[in-house]
Write a protein that holds these residues in place. Structure first.
Motif, mmCIF file in Angstrom:
data_model
loop_
_atom_site.group_PDB
_atom_site.id
_atom_site.type_symbol
_atom_site.label_atom_id
_atom_site.label_comp_id
_atom_site.label_asym_id
_atom_site.label_seq_id
_atom_site.Cartn_x
_atom_site.Cartn_y
_atom_site.Cartn_z
ATOM 1 N N LYS A 57 -0.995 -16.348 -3.499
ATOM 2 C CA LYS A 57 -1.126 -15.105 -2.719
ATOM 3 C C LYS A 57 -1.708 -15.382 -1.337
ATOM 4 N N TRP A 112 2.875 -8.798 -1.962
ATOM 5 C CA TRP A 112 1.747 -7.911 -1.645
ATOM 6 C C TRP A 112 1.912 -6.569 -2.355
ATOM 7 N N SER A 165 1.222 -7.060 -6.088
ATOM 8 C CA SER A 165 -0.210 -7.119 -6.382
ATOM 9 C C SER A 165 -0.831 -5.732 -6.322
ATOM 10 N N SER A 166 -0.443 -4.960 -5.318
ATOM 11 C CA SER A 166 -0.982 -3.597 -5.194
ATOM 12 C C SER A 166 -0.572 -2.742 -6.392
ATOM 13 N N TYR A 218 -4.090 -5.602 -8.587
ATOM 14 C CA TYR A 218 -4.737 -6.895 -8.370
ATOM 15 C C TYR A 218 -5.009 -7.108 -6.879
ATOM 16 N N PRO A 219 -6.045 -7.868 -6.563
ATOM 17 C CA PRO A 219 -6.321 -8.149 -5.150
ATOM 18 C C PRO A 219 -5.277 -9.094 -4.561
ATOM 19 N N THR A 220 -5.121 -9.001 -3.245
ATOM 20 C CA THR A 220 -4.259 -9.925 -2.506
ATOM 21 C C THR A 220 -5.148 -10.639 -1.498
ATOM 22 N N PRO A 221 -5.646 -11.832 -1.883
ATOM 23 C CA PRO A 221 -6.576 -12.519 -0.981
ATOM 24 C C PRO A 221 -5.894 -13.073 0.256
ATOM 25 N N ASP A 225 -9.805 -9.638 1.113
ATOM 26 C CA ASP A 225 -8.567 -9.200 0.452
ATOM 27 C C ASP A 225 -7.796 -8.278 1.374
ATOM 28 N N ASP A 272 -4.636 -2.600 -0.331
ATOM 29 C CA ASP A 272 -3.510 -2.237 -1.193
ATOM 30 C C ASP A 272 -2.517 -1.405 -0.393
#
Length: 187
Positions: free
Chosen positions: A58, A114, A117-118, A122-125, A131, A134
């Motif tokens: 990510k 992205w 993940s949103s 979940y986080p998107t580092p 992060d 979202d």
């Protein structure tokens, strides 16, 4: 051809375009390889290796998105070297078509990742301490759909990268023209 200038010319790519091209090539091939490897790991419990690889994927994907933005900005403000003399029109159109799809996928893959993940919550580092926000709220059905979309875009990207590399090698090894040398430092 001599050492490249900083900016592109009508004859060859400059240092900035060369660094962006080869740096992104390494990053994107690494991301595709990492993506293929990590999804083959088992989904049993909280597998530390898989979670770590997903977080690295990510973060690198967000870096690739930033690099793609820089690359497009550079491309829009610089000359594009002309095609080698005698290149048939169909090959010129094919080259432009493949490049447009490569650019489209350079954006579509990190954006679908992205979004995935949103939707999964979940986080998107971007870095280990930051992060990305979202883009959408959690949605399990959309999350599962985006997993498939992201995977198939990744396969398409891998195929286009292979096609692009094969065409460059054909120009260099078979046709023996300057197409590849325009993108090599010091060639």
């Amino acid at each position: 051809m001599g050492s490249p200038p900083l900016a592109n010319t009508a004859e060859r790519y400059g240092w900035i375009a060369i660094l962006l091209h080869w740096g992104m090539a390494a990053l994107l091939v690494g991301l595709v390889g990492l993506g293929i490897y990590m999804v083959r790991l088992p989904d049993v419990g909280y597998d530390r290796e898989k979670i770590t690889l997903i977080l690295v994927h990510k973060a690198l994907g967000m870096s690739a998105l930033a690099a793609a933005l820089a690359r497009v900005a550079w491309r829009l403000t610089n000359a594009l070297p002309r095609f080698v003399d005698g290149l048939p029109a169909w090959q010129q159109v094919s080259a432009l078509f493949v490049h447009l799809w490569l650019y489209a996928l350079m954006f579509a893959l990190p954006l679908t990742g992205w979004l995935m993940s949103s939707a999964g919550g979940y986080p998107t580092p971007i870095f280990s301490w930051l992060d990305a926000p979202d883009l959408i709220g959690p949605d399990e059905h959309l999350f599962r759909t985006l997993i498939d979309v992201h995977r198939w875009l990744g396969y398409a990207f891998a195929a286009l990268i292979a096609l692009h590399a094969a065409a460059a090698l054909r120009h260099h090894l078979v046709l023996k023209d300057h197409t590849l040398r325009k993108m090599l430092p010091g060639a």
